[in-house]
Design a protein around this motif. Structure first.
Motif, PDB file in Angstrom:
ATOM      1  N   PRO A 178      -5.877  -2.047  -3.919  1.00  0.00           N
ATOM      2  CA  PRO A 178      -6.989  -2.108  -2.953  1.00  0.00           C
ATOM      3  C   PRO A 178      -8.260  -1.426  -3.457  1.00  0.00           C
ATOM      4  CG  PRO A 178      -4.954  -1.618  -1.807  1.00  0.00           C
ATOM      5  CD  PRO A 178      -4.623  -1.658  -3.265  1.00  0.00           C
ATOM      6  N   PHE A 179      -8.107  -0.288  -4.134  1.00  0.00           N
ATOM      7  CA  PHE A 179      -9.315   0.446  -4.527  1.00  0.00           C
ATOM      8  C   PHE A 179     -10.082  -0.255  -5.635  1.00  0.00           C
ATOM      9  CE2 PHE A 179      -5.915   2.080  -7.169  1.00  0.00           C
ATOM     10  CZ  PHE A 179      -6.489   2.095  -8.427  1.00  0.00           C
ATOM     11  N   GLN A 180      -9.473  -1.288  -6.212  1.00  0.00           N
ATOM     12  CA  GLN A 180     -10.164  -1.998  -7.288  1.00  0.00           C
ATOM     13  C   GLN A 180     -11.052  -3.121  -6.761  1.00  0.00           C
ATOM     14  OE1 GLN A 180      -6.465  -2.830  -9.387  1.00  0.00           O
ATOM     15  NE2 GLN A 180      -7.207  -1.648 -11.135  1.00  0.00           N
ATOM     16  N   LEU A 181     -11.011  -3.349  -5.442  1.00  0.00           N
ATOM     17  CA  LEU A 181     -11.795  -4.441  -4.869  1.00  0.00           C
ATOM     18  C   LEU A 181     -12.961  -3.874  -4.071  1.00  0.00           C
ATOM     19  CD1 LEU A 181      -8.856  -6.653  -3.556  1.00  0.00           C
ATOM     20  CD2 LEU A 181     -10.083  -6.841  -5.723  1.00  0.00           C
ATOM     21  N   SER A 182     -14.013  -4.725  -3.912  1.00  0.00           N
ATOM     22  CA  SER A 182     -15.138  -4.287  -3.088  1.00  0.00           C
ATOM     23  C   SER A 182     -14.758  -4.447  -1.618  1.00  0.00           C
ATOM     24  CB  SER A 182     -16.357  -5.132  -3.408  1.00  0.00           C
ATOM     25  OG  SER A 182     -16.184  -6.414  -2.846  1.00  0.00           O
ATOM     26  N   GLY A 183     -15.590  -3.868  -0.753  1.00  0.00           N
ATOM     27  CA  GLY A 183     -15.305  -3.923   0.675  1.00  0.00           C
ATOM     28  C   GLY A 183     -15.187  -5.352   1.185  1.00  0.00           C
ATOM     29  N   GLY A 184     -16.160  -6.179   0.808  1.00  0.00           N
ATOM     30  CA  GLY A 184     -16.141  -7.556   1.277  1.00  0.00           C
ATOM     31  C   GLY A 184     -14.914  -8.306   0.771  1.00  0.00           C
ATOM     32  N   GLN A 185     -14.590  -8.099  -0.507  1.00  0.00           N
ATOM     33  CA  GLN A 185     -13.400  -8.745  -1.088  1.00  0.00           C
ATOM     34  C   GLN A 185     -12.145  -8.314  -0.355  1.00  0.00           C
ATOM     35  OE1 GLN A 185     -13.929  -7.402  -5.138  1.00  0.00           O
ATOM     36  NE2 GLN A 185     -14.191  -9.515  -5.837  1.00  0.00           N
ATOM     37  N   LEU A 186     -12.080  -7.013  -0.103  1.00  0.00           N
ATOM     38  CA  LEU A 186     -10.886  -6.465   0.527  1.00  0.00           C
ATOM     39  C   LEU A 186     -10.729  -7.023   1.942  1.00  0.00           C
ATOM     40  CD1 LEU A 186      -8.813  -4.588  -0.542  1.00  0.00           C
ATOM     41  CD2 LEU A 186     -10.049  -2.666   0.426  1.00  0.00           C
ATOM     42  N   GLN A 187     -11.858  -7.115   2.652  1.00  0.00           N
ATOM     43  CA  GLN A 187     -11.775  -7.623   4.015  1.00  0.00           C
ATOM     44  C   GLN A 187     -11.367  -9.100   4.006  1.00  0.00           C
ATOM     45  OE1 GLN A 187     -10.937  -6.523   6.635  1.00  0.00           O
ATOM     46  NE2 GLN A 187     -12.666  -5.723   7.771  1.00  0.00           N
ATOM     47  N   ARG A 188     -11.865  -9.841   3.013  1.00  0.00           N
ATOM     48  CA  ARG A 188     -11.460 -11.245   2.956  1.00  0.00           C
ATOM     49  C   ARG A 188      -9.985 -11.361   2.567  1.00  0.00           C
ATOM     50  NH1 ARG A 188     -15.289 -14.237  -0.781  1.00  0.00           N
ATOM     51  NH2 ARG A 188     -16.232 -12.225  -1.253  1.00  0.00           N
ATOM     52  N   ALA A 189      -9.538 -10.481   1.674  1.00  0.00           N
ATOM     53  CA  ALA A 189      -8.110 -10.470   1.335  1.00  0.00           C
ATOM     54  C   ALA A 189      -7.288 -10.151   2.576  1.00  0.00           C
ATOM     55  CB  ALA A 189      -7.836  -9.452   0.237  1.00  0.00           C
ATOM     56  N   ALA A 190      -7.812  -9.221   3.399  1.00  0.00           N
ATOM     57  CA  ALA A 190      -7.106  -8.873   4.632  1.00  0.00           C
ATOM     58  C   ALA A 190      -7.031 -10.088   5.550  1.00  0.00           C
ATOM     59  CB  ALA A 190      -7.816  -7.721   5.327  1.00  0.00           C
ATOM     60  N   ILE A 191      -8.120 -10.876   5.587  1.00  0.00           N
ATOM     61  CA  ILE A 191      -8.106 -12.092   6.413  1.00  0.00           C
ATOM     62  C   ILE A 191      -7.061 -13.064   5.879  1.00  0.00           C
ATOM     63  CG2 ILE A 191      -9.452 -14.129   7.084  1.00  0.00           C
ATOM     64  CD1 ILE A 191     -11.894 -12.313   7.179  1.00  0.00           C
ATOM     65  N   ALA A 192      -7.053 -13.225   4.551  1.00  0.00           N
ATOM     66  CA  ALA A 192      -6.041 -14.104   3.965  1.00  0.00           C
ATOM     67  C   ALA A 192      -4.651 -13.632   4.362  1.00  0.00           C
ATOM     68  CB  ALA A 192      -6.183 -14.129   2.448  1.00  0.00           C
ATOM     69  N   GLY A 193      -4.457 -12.306   4.302  1.00  0.00           N
ATOM     70  CA  GLY A 193      -3.159 -11.746   4.660  1.00  0.00           C
ATOM     71  C   GLY A 193      -2.809 -11.990   6.117  1.00  0.00           C
ATOM     72  N   ALA A 194      -3.838 -11.928   6.976  1.00  0.00           N
ATOM     73  CA  ALA A 194      -3.571 -12.092   8.405  1.00  0.00           C
ATOM     74  C   ALA A 194      -3.380 -13.558   8.773  1.00  0.00           C
ATOM     75  CB  ALA A 194      -4.716 -11.495   9.218  1.00  0.00           C
TER      76      ALA A 194
END
Lengths: 288, 289, 314
Positions: A178-194
């Motif tokens: 997680p710490f290797q991604l930017s905020g926007g990337q991480l939030q989009r990854a979270a959306i993908a996960g959800a």
């Protein structure tokens, strides 16, 4: 991924069967129906009410925005729907119906099966939406395999697919911490996960507050397009009417544990009645 | 009147917090009273003990408790109770000497190292890193091994290692405090380095050092008794608790009192120190390091 | 990461240097003349010439610094000298006894984990309820009970009174039970508390809530997510207190007549077998530093932020 792809049809079948069993239910029950929900907090053995009888309905494919300042009870309401309230909170009254069933009557284990599978959740604090020392991919894999009988490889293919859907370099994000991604990337990854399990309801708790404006808009765009594709209902929680008016079909304005106004976005924008809503609208710097 | 009213109003809100404090205070009070009793026993030991700790009376070997020998006698006919009380004196005295020595050594070194920094700091830190990596028992074994097993050698080995903890804590506090505004203000106001160290920084060190010391006393007592049990510290016939256990080991089966009481004494004093130390840590709000 | 290892290796060298210095000074301060000791050990009539010859052979006629240099060179070539008592190379003696000590330490650690893990998990599950209080009291007792005394009580109860287990020695599995429990129990109490507070801390993190929102099983969240974060402080303390574990093993080896390094060292102390003492102290120092190196490595295994060079650890 036959199990997942077939989900839509099985739902339909289920709905039809239910309809056949009880002909009185003419239409599909709304995805989420909260009625007269009362939440209290325990302090010194005294119960202090936090949410006073909140009611709202979200049908399939619709977005309801719950708007209010911090402390108005909107996040607590979302946690209650998810079944993850902190230990000092309790529900004293009301119903939370998920596709017609009052989930408050369900045992914990059954409710857990709902989380992630049927109800996706996106947090404001994207930094913490994944466990920091495990790769994003591993955690998506874990989630998939908690709900579906999949092999590791099948789950990976599926997760990669969804990371691509939210416009991320799938392979790289999959193997990143997680710490290797930017905020926007991480939030989009979270959306993908959800969204990867195609839940019927997505709860997004201030998904853009911690992001800069551009990343925030991008995240909401991705959310909207995925919603269109999967037809899930969205409960969008925000303190900012500006974002919400554009994105939601219905808006509920919350203040001090009450819903003071609930109407379509259009009505709220042009014909709102409550002075608090008026205040919130006036606080907007511009109208698009 | 007004003050009383607000105090009453705020009472129910605070209750749970106060309850937790009470619990901790109760543990701390228990530790303090336990330690107090032991200290009193040690202080007035020679007056209250019924017998001489060293007199051997082969006729009175391994006796059960009686009015004359409250806890019975050991394999040489010596009064166990007397030896325990005199042992308390010894144990507390040694740990007090060790603690005072390590504080006197460690605090100034850490203070100067942290506040002044520079080459002195890097030398001290090297030493702290190097020595700190090694447990005191290694030095204890080396000292006992080369210079012969004795109590002074053991004390020396413990001091050699223990000052490091104090230097380290004090240094880190000094490092963080020296950038604070009140220190800068004192500097601007023309206080000398010595005055700043003594008047402004030293008081900041008291809480962490006290907590560390309270917890260390227990550890020191433990290691002294342990190494004395091994025969590397106090030598017979000194009535040291660990040495007493070692001394009486062959007789345990027939006379368990030789084993029970010295062990209980060590445990009681270490529990007291731990309770006190943990309580102080809570009360003075010192983070554990 | 590499930086960290480099720093640790430098520290390792420095620690061993300090230790060697201390030992060398102590050797010089040691009472009694090792030359005479050696000669007496052979029980021959000693002539002045014999003594001088041996002095020269051992290099004792040279300046101290030269002696230290030669001694250090020997150490670097793993030449730890010869045992006065047994006439065997010290290294061989140490290597002979090492397996027994490793066996004892390992089984003690196993007991420790077997007690601490469930105790910590239960205590964190019911904070401030009775299981937590029980574990708190156990921790206080465990931290305060002298291990040698506990060993004595166990011997008294299980060997002398009940006759279930052997009092001492090494051999069957039964021989290992009491020493392992004695060694493991005292540590277990402390680690159970550490684990509890670490778990309470990590369970209150937002990422745990996120894992719950994803519908993961509670067991999985605990073992896969929360426990891993809670292990960091546990491992730190393990590194710091590894020396205590070794100290404990000396006591327990003596107590149960376990033929390991600790027994060897203790015997050497009473027999003034300086080379063995020196070898033991150096070897123990080496272990401690190496374990600390391993602890650092395991950090980076548990927390990729350290491994991948994003220094912050939460």
């Amino acid at each position: 991924m036959p199990q997942i792809m077939d989900k839509e049809t099985t739902h339909m079948e289920k709905a039809q069967q239910e309809n056949a069993a009880s002909p009185l239910v003419a239409v599909e029950a709304p995805v989420l129906e909260v009625s007269q929900l009362q939440i209290f907090t325990r302090q010194e053995k005294q119960q202090r009410p936090l949410v006073h009888g909140v009611s709202f309905v979200i049908p399939r494919g619709e977005t309801l925005a719950l708007v209010g300042e911090s402390g108005s009870g909107k996040s607590v309401t979302a946690s209650a729907v998810l079944g993850l309230m902190s230990g000092s909170l309790g529900i004293s009254n009301g119903e939370i119906r998920f596709r017609g069933d009052n989930v408050l009557d369900w045992p914990n284990k059954k409710r857990r099966g709902l989380r992630g599978r049927e109800i996706g959740f996106i947090f404001q604090n994207y930094q913490e939406s994944f466990t920091p020392f495990i790769t994003v991919g591993k955690q998506m894999n874990e989630t998939l395999r908690s709900h579906e009988k999949l092999t590791r490889r099948q789950a990976k293919v599926h997760a990669l697919e969804w990371l691509e859907q939210v416009g991320l370099p799938a392979e790289r994000v999959y193997s990143s911490y997680p710490f290797q991604l930017s905020g926007g990337q991480l939030q989009r990854a979270a959306i993908a996960g959800a969204m990867m399990l195609q839940p019927s309801l997505l709860i997004a708790d201030e998904p853009t507050t911690a992001l800069d404006v551009l990343s925030g808009e991008k995240v909401l765009d991705v959310l909207a397009s995925l919603q269109k594709r999967t037809g899930c209902a969205v409960l969008l929680i925000s303190h900012d009417l500006r974002h919400v008016v554009k994105r939601a079909s219905t808006i509920a304005v919350m203040k001090d544990g009450h819903i003071v106004e609930l109407d379509t976005a259009e009505h709220i924008l042009y014909h709102c009645h409550h002075e608090y809503t008026q205040q919130l609208l006036n606080a907007r710097p511009y109208i698009t | 009147m007004n003050g009383k009213l607000t105090a009453e109003l705020s009472l129910p809100l605070r209750r749970s917090h106060a309850g937790r404090q009470m619990l901790h205070n109760r543990a701390m009070m228990l530790g303090m009273s336990l330690l107090g009793i032991i200290v009193l026993l040690a202080l007035f030991g020679p007056i209250i003990v019924p017998n001489d700790p060293l007199t051997v009376q082969m006729g009175d070997r391994l006796l059960s408790p009686s009015w004359q020998y409250p806890l019975g006698t050991d394999h040489l006919g010596r009064c166990i109770f007397t030896r325990l009380v005199i042992g308390a004196q010894l144990t507390l005295g040694i740990s007090a000497i060790v603690i005072v020595t390590v504080i006197v050594l460690g605090v100034p070194l850490g203070l100067i190292s942290g506040y002044i920094g520079g080459r002195f700091d890097s030398i001290i830190m090297r030493l702290v890193d190097g020595m700190g990596a090694l447990p005191e028992f290694i030095f204890a074994i080396a000292f006992a091994g080369f210079l012969g097993p004795s109590l002074p050698n053991l004390i020396f080995a413990i001091v050699l290692v223990k000052w490091i903890g104090y230097a380290r804590v004090v240094r880190s506090v000094a490092l963080s405090e020296r950038e604070k505004e009140y220190v800068l203000a004192a500097k601007v106001a023309g206080c000398s380095t010595w005055t700043i160290l003594r008047r402004h920084l030293l008081p900041q060190m008291i809480s962490p050092v006290v907590v560390l010391a309270a917890l260390d006393i227990g550890k020191i007592i433990m290691i002294i008794s342990m190494l004395s049990y091994l025969g590397l510290g106090a030598q017979p016939p000194t009535p040291e608790w660990g040495a007493m256990l070692n001394d009486g080991r062959p007789y345990f089966q027939s006379a368990p009192q030789l084993m029970i009481y010295p062990g209980l004494a060590i445990m009681a004093i270490v529990i007291a120190c731990n309770l006190l130390g943990e309580g102080l840590r809570e009360a003075l709000d010192v983070r554990s390091r | 990461m590499l930086q960290l290892i480099k720093k640790r290796l430098i520290q390792l060298v420095f620690v061993l240097f300090i230790l060697s210095l201390v030992i060398f000074i102590l050797m010089k301060l040691a009472p009694g003349d090792p030359v005479l000791t050696l000669l007496h050990a052979d029980e021959m009539s000693i002539t002045q010439a014999d003594e001088a010859a041996l002095r020269e052979e051992l290099g004792f006629d040279q300046p101290v610094l030269v002696q230290y240099g030669k001694w250090m060179l020997g150490l670097i070539r793993l030449d730890l000298g010869t045992s006065y008592l047994k006439g065997r190379p010290v290294l061989d003696e140490l290597l002979d006894k090492l397996p027994a000590t490793i066996q004892l330490t390992a089984s003690g650690l196993a007991v420790m984990v077997a007690i601490a893990l469930p105790l910590g998990l239960i205590a964190s599950r019911y904070p401030n309820r009775w299981p937590d209080h029980v574990s708190r009291i156990l921790a206080l007792v465990g931290a305060s009970i002298p291990s040698f005394w506990m060993g004595l009580l166990l011997i008294y109860l299980f060997s002398l009174k009940l006759g279930w287990l052997p009092t001492s020695g090494k051999g069957s599995f039964a021989h290992m039970i009491l020493p392992s429990i004695t060694l493991g129990f005292a540590m277990a109490a402390v680690y159970a508390r550490l684990l509890r507070s670490g778990l309470l801390d990590s369970l209150s993190q937002d990422y745990i809530k996120a894992a719950r929102a994803r519908g993961l099983a509670e067991r999985r969240i605990l073992m896969g997510h929360a426990l891993r974060a809670a292990l960091l402080p546990v491992i730190t303390v393990f590194g710091v207190s590894f020396g205590n574990l070794l100290a404990g093993s000396v006591v327990i080896e003596t107590l149960f007549a376990w033929p390991g390094l600790g027994s060897l060292a203790l015997e050497a102390i009473f027999e003034r077998d300086y080379p063995i003492i020196q070898g033991y102290v150096l070897a123990t120092g080496l272990f401690v530093v190496v374990v600390n190196l391993l602890v650092d490595l395991s950090y980076s295994l548990l927390d990729p932020r350290i491994r991948l060079g994003k220094g912050a650890s939460s």
